[in-house]
Design a protein around this motif. Structure first.
Motif, short mmCIF file in Angstrom:
data_model
loop_
_atom_site.label_atom_id
_atom_site.label_comp_id
_atom_site.label_asym_id
_atom_site.label_seq_id
_atom_site.Cartn_x
_atom_site.Cartn_y
_atom_site.Cartn_z
N ARG A 135 0.81 -1.22 0.00
CA ARG A 135 0.00 0.00 0.00
C ARG A 135 0.85 1.27 0.00
N LYS A 136 2.17 1.10 0.05
CA LYS A 136 3.04 2.28 0.05
C LYS A 136 4.08 2.10 -1.04
N PRO A 166 -6.51 1.67 1.16
CA PRO A 166 -5.63 2.81 1.37
C PRO A 166 -4.38 2.66 0.51
N MET A 167 -3.91 3.74 -0.06
CA MET A 167 -2.72 3.65 -0.92
C MET A 167 -1.97 4.97 -0.83
N GLN A 168 -0.68 4.86 -0.61
CA GLN A 168 0.15 6.05 -0.50
C GLN A 168 1.20 5.99 -1.61
N VAL A 169 1.25 7.01 -2.43
CA VAL A 169 2.26 7.01 -3.50
C VAL A 169 3.12 8.25 -3.38
N GLU A 216 -4.99 17.55 -6.38
CA GLU A 216 -6.31 17.90 -5.82
C GLU A 216 -7.18 16.66 -5.67
N LYS A 217 -7.08 15.79 -6.64
CA LYS A 217 -7.93 14.60 -6.66
C LYS A 217 -7.47 13.58 -5.62
N TYR A 218 -6.16 13.42 -5.49
CA TYR A 218 -5.63 12.40 -4.58
C TYR A 218 -4.74 13.03 -3.52
N LEU A 244 -2.57 3.56 -10.14
CA LEU A 244 -2.52 2.92 -8.83
C LEU A 244 -3.51 3.57 -7.88
N LEU A 245 -3.48 4.91 -7.85
CA LEU A 245 -4.34 5.62 -6.92
C LEU A 245 -5.81 5.41 -7.28
#
Lengths: 186, 243
Positions: free
Chosen positions: B125-126, B159-162, B190-192, B149-150
């Motif tokens: 997720r990261k 949950p995903m953190q890029v 803005e979106k993510y 990915l997001l």
């Protein structure tokens, strides 16, 4: 649940394919002895494999399936370049001229010598030899990958090793000649 | 000597390749044990096999930039994206790639190897996406990947953190004055909210030392160096891909 397992399966498959990349590259290089071409072949193999992932029924067979695709890509490459280079011509040239400029350059190191000797094997023998030696495929698997009868695999391997032995012997430094002792004769 | 002639080369080859069934194998062992010349033939074949293996242990890697592909241009872009997508599966497969071009890459490779040895599994997720090259195709691929990915994580409610880390030529991506994708990045941000942008402080300093005025996009973090940031994230269990 079914979808989830399907997703997991594709994910595993991708992971395994990526791990096969260096193996595929090694074999592609041993067939072509051209780094750029080998890289392209592997890229094409993986992209075809991804596209046709659903054709692979048994994930256990992934490895030999990938090498079968590599073999197809290799043949397609020659088909596409028929106008530019005919594989038979290349082979003929190699038979008539055992020393090409590349060969001269490759004389110094053992690694280069072996690669050079492998590159001079006829294509069919080269493919069998590298699949068995580099990837440790069984004879039956090689027969499947190259679509050949098992007996042909064995005889090609045998001839390849015999030829390799001879050409490596030729390349070995010559034995020092018998030195004739100079004796004084009164 | 008599036995030597009855044993074919095919049989010996199958023996050294471990292709005989158990009964044949024990027979082969017996025969070889008794016959010196057979022993020599087996040794020779084994040596040959070992030499072939050795010769292709480290095949030369292609020079990627200079590669003239026999695939069409459009296809190779697809292939680039495909290979990137493949790399997502695991960090481990990354070693086979050779996107080298900067000295620090070797350092990153060493780190990744250390992480792998310690068996620290990357958290799916990261993920960091490292851009070290100003090639617009690579820059676009980095953004495409981050966005895919997001979007898919959001769709699956995961949950995903890029984090996109840029250094060297890749810094162009995050420069307000040079980025070909400034507007796209702002809208993605803005979106993510879980997309982070980090610039390499070292590269920024180098550029400024050369008298280049560097203005970064709003909300871009600056790490002391890309390498430090990657090290830190790897230790925290982040996955890594390089574009």
């Amino acid at each position: 649940m079914k979808i989830l397992s399907l997703i997991c399966r594709t994910r595993d498959l991708r992971k395994q394919m990526e791990q096969s990349r260096s193996k595929l590259y090694r074999v592609a290089y041993s067939w072509s002895h051209d780094a750029a071409l080998a890289d392209d072949l592997v890229q094409e193999t993986l992209s075809r494999a991804l596209k046709n992932a659903d054709q692979l029924r048994d994930p256990e067979l992934l490895n030999s399936w990938l090498f079968r695709i590599l073999n197809n890509c290799w043949h397609d490459h020659f088909r596409q370049h028929r106008v530019m280079e005919d594989i038979d011509d290349v082979e003929d040239y190699r038979c008539v001229n055992p020393t090409t400029p590349e060969d001269m350059h490759a004389r110094n190191q053992i690694v280069d010598r072996v690669r050079d000797a492998v590159s001079r094997l006829p294509l069919g023998q080269r493919q069998v030899l590298t699949l068995v030696d580099l990837e440790e495929f069984s004879y039956a698997e090689v027969a499947g990958i190259l679509a050949l009868p098992a007996g042909t695999v064995m005889s090609r391997l045998c001839r390849a090793r015999r030829a390799l032995k001879d050409s490596l012997q030729e390349l070995a430094p010559p034995q020092p000649a018998q030195i004739t002792q100079i004796r004084r004769v009164k | 000597m008599k036995q030597d002639q009855t044993i074919s080369d095919e049989f010996l080859n199958a023996f050294i390749d471990d292709q005989l069934d158990p009964a044949e194998k024990s027979r082969a062992f017996e025969l070889i044990e008794q016959d010196e010349s057979l022993k020599a033939r087996v040794c020779e074949l084994r040596g040959l096999k070992a030499r072939v293996r050795h010769a292709y242990l480290n095949p030369p890697q292609p020079a990627r930039a200079a590669t003239k592909s026999w695939l069409s241009g459009a296809l190779s872009r697809q292939a680039l994206a495909a290979s990137l997508f493949l790399a997502l599966g695991s960090v481990s497969g990354w070693f086979a790639h050779n996107w080298t071009g900067y000295g620090s890459d070797r350092e990153v490779m060493r780190l990744l190897q250390a992480v792998q040895r310690n068996d620290i599994g990357g958290d799916p997720r990261k993920l960091m996406i490292h851009v070290g090259n100003s090639n617009p195709v690579r820059l676009a691929t980095a953004l495409d990947e981050a966005e895919n990915l997001l979007a898919s994580a959001r769709h699956a409610k995961r949950p995903m953190q890029v984090e996109i880390i840029a250094n060297g030529g890749g810094l162009d991506l995050l420069r307000a004055d040079a980025s070909p994708y400034a507007r796209r990045i702002v809208s993605m941000r803005e979106k993510y909210p879980n997309l982070d942008l980090t610039a390499c402080g070292q590269t920024v300093r180098n550029l400024r030392a050369k008298g280049v005025e560097v203005r970064l996009l709003p909300d871009t973090g600056v790490a002391s160096s890309a390498l430090d940031e990657i090290t830190l994230r790897l230790k925290q269990g982040w996955g890594y891909i390089k574009v």
